[in-house]
Write a protein that holds these residues in place. Sequence first.
Motif, PDB file in Angstrom:
ATOM      1  N   GLY A 244     136.066  63.010 108.719  1.00 26.89           N
ATOM      2  CA  GLY A 244     136.340  62.863 107.437  1.00 26.89           C
ATOM      3  C   GLY A 244     137.715  63.734 107.247  1.00 26.89           C
ATOM      4  O   GLY A 244     137.746  64.976 107.351  1.00 26.89           O
ATOM      5  N   SER A 246     141.474  64.576 105.109  1.00 27.12           N
ATOM      6  CA  SER A 246     142.229  64.869 103.719  1.00 27.12           C
ATOM      7  C   SER A 246     142.955  63.585 103.345  1.00 27.12           C
ATOM      8  O   SER A 246     143.321  63.542 102.179  1.00 27.12           O
ATOM      9  N   GLY A 248     141.499  60.940 103.105  1.00 27.94           N
ATOM     10  CA  GLY A 248     140.329  60.038 102.222  1.00 27.94           C
ATOM     11  C   GLY A 248     139.697  59.008 103.262  1.00 27.94           C
ATOM     12  O   GLY A 248     138.827  58.287 102.964  1.00 27.94           O
ATOM     13  N   HIS A 267     138.006  56.865 100.859  1.00 27.04           N
ATOM     14  CA  HIS A 267     138.134  57.636  99.643  1.00 27.04           C
ATOM     15  C   HIS A 267     139.191  57.383  98.668  1.00 27.04           C
ATOM     16  O   HIS A 267     139.180  58.139  97.757  1.00 27.04           O
ATOM     17  N   PRO A 271     140.648  63.487  99.549  1.00 28.85           N
ATOM     18  CA  PRO A 271     140.083  64.358 100.584  1.00 28.85           C
ATOM     19  C   PRO A 271     138.566  64.347 100.677  1.00 28.85           C
ATOM     20  O   PRO A 271     137.995  64.510  99.716  1.00 28.85           O
ATOM     21  N   VAL A 272     138.175  64.293 102.067  1.00 25.23           N
ATOM     22  CA  VAL A 272     136.641  64.221 102.228  1.00 25.23           C
ATOM     23  C   VAL A 272     136.170  65.381 102.441  1.00 25.23           C
ATOM     24  O   VAL A 272     136.838  66.222 103.209  1.00 25.23           O
ATOM     25  N   GLU A 273     135.231  65.887 101.679  1.00 23.74           N
ATOM     26  CA  GLU A 273     134.642  67.298 102.025  1.00 23.74           C
ATOM     27  C   GLU A 273     133.719  67.333 102.981  1.00 23.74           C
ATOM     28  O   GLU A 273     133.801  68.158 103.684  1.00 23.74           O
ATOM     29  N   SER A 286     129.002  60.518 101.953  1.00 20.32           N
ATOM     30  CA  SER A 286     130.255  61.080 102.168  1.00 20.32           C
ATOM     31  C   SER A 286     130.595  61.597 100.601  1.00 20.32           C
ATOM     32  O   SER A 286     130.062  60.897  99.805  1.00 20.32           O
ATOM     33  N   CYS A 287     131.191  62.716 100.525  1.00 20.89           N
ATOM     34  CA  CYS A 287     131.709  63.136  98.897  1.00 20.89           C
ATOM     35  C   CYS A 287     133.023  63.611  99.296  1.00 20.89           C
ATOM     36  O   CYS A 287     133.736  64.088 100.133  1.00 20.89           O
ATOM     37  N   SER A 288     133.706  63.516  97.911  1.00 24.43           N
ATOM     38  CA  SER A 288     134.974  63.670  97.863  1.00 24.43           C
ATOM     39  C   SER A 288     135.164  64.361  96.435  1.00 24.43           C
ATOM     40  O   SER A 288     134.447  64.748  96.039  1.00 24.43           O
ATOM     41  N   HIS A 289     136.663  64.270  96.255  1.00 22.02           N
ATOM     42  CA  HIS A 289     136.914  64.810  94.774  1.00 22.02           C
ATOM     43  C   HIS A 289     136.848  63.871  93.533  1.00 22.02           C
ATOM     44  O   HIS A 289     137.291  64.059  92.558  1.00 22.02           O
TER      45      HIS A 289
END
Length: 394
Positions: A244, A246, A248, A267, A271-273, A286-289
């Motif tokens: 993942g 930054s 996306g 994403h 950015p992918v956290e 996956s999670c992002s902003h």
Amino acid sequence: MDDTAARPKSLKFKEPVIDVAFSPTTNLVASSLITGHVFVHKYDVGSNQRQVRGKPHKKSCRSLCFSGDGSLLYTASKDRSWQAMDVETGAETTRIDAAHEKPLNLIKYVNEQIVATGDEAGCVKLWDVRQKKQAFSYSEHVDYVSDMVFHAPKRHLLATSGDGCLSVYDVRKAKPFQVSANQDDELLSVAVIRGGSKVVVGETDGVMGIFSYGQFGDVTDRFPGHPQSIDSICKLTEDLCVTGSSDGLLRIVQFFPHKLIGVAGDHQALPVEKVVLSYDQQWLASCSHDHTVHFWDIGYIYADEDEDDEASEAAEQKDTNESKEDHELDAQAVAIRISRDVDSDDEEDESEVDIDGCSDAGELRTSEETHPEETHPEETQTDVAQPDKPSLDA
């Protein structure tokens, strides 16, 4: 990446999602928010159902993970506390306040007796969950702890830090096993691959550093290719990982040989956290902003591997069968040669029986009586009548 493939619907929240984790035993996914809330959903292709909603922390819940049997959910917070909750009821079973001097960044399940935590200042602690107290504390890092992974065969906990170092801890000992040299870049993520022989770390400059296990002084290989930082690494197989970044994108990366082989998710430049793999190896989450947890189909990776394994097994079976057939043909050829030799011996046996033409000692004596001892040609040469020479007169 196939956007048309059926998959669970995305989970949308009102606040940013910081971390996500799959249950290791069933189709449950947990999400932690910047508000301190924690959610557990049951996911399916048809629909998702919320199982648990709670606010165990006053400040943002930065990390969470399930226990090995999936019955407990551990969470760590910026408020310096960590806690465990029952997944079925949502009830709190353990809580440690003021666990660190600095806000917590990570919590990692090690085994049924130990969990590990890491904070903003680089401190790593091991906790005895049965006695609900600290077991060991390590202070090798001088910057935030970014990621941790437990390598069970060696009982090693590996941690990456913003100070550019990889640290390795034997969870049975109070002193660190080894700390790497500074890699001149922040280390953000870590995974153990290649059957435990290699450790890969993600860096802020988009390079993946590769350590040979046991030789943690410095990397033995480097794999550039990501345009931005590698914030999360999810192991798929011993040779494949999903990263993942930054930018996306969720990229599928192969090692030995190193190459980027595809994109698993996007994403949209956010950015992918975090990226994680489901217990049945069917989905990535996956999670992002964007305040959302997305699901991505990854089962085809394992389907391709199964097909390759079946093809390999079929080829091996074919080679075995061909070898067996060749062996049988060789055996038949040998049998034919032996049969011919036996027939030839039988023809010779009609005139020569056993020793000197006699089948036993009695026949040997009879033979000696009826057939006097033969003389050698040189001994009887003078007794042999010479043929008459033709007369010259004739």
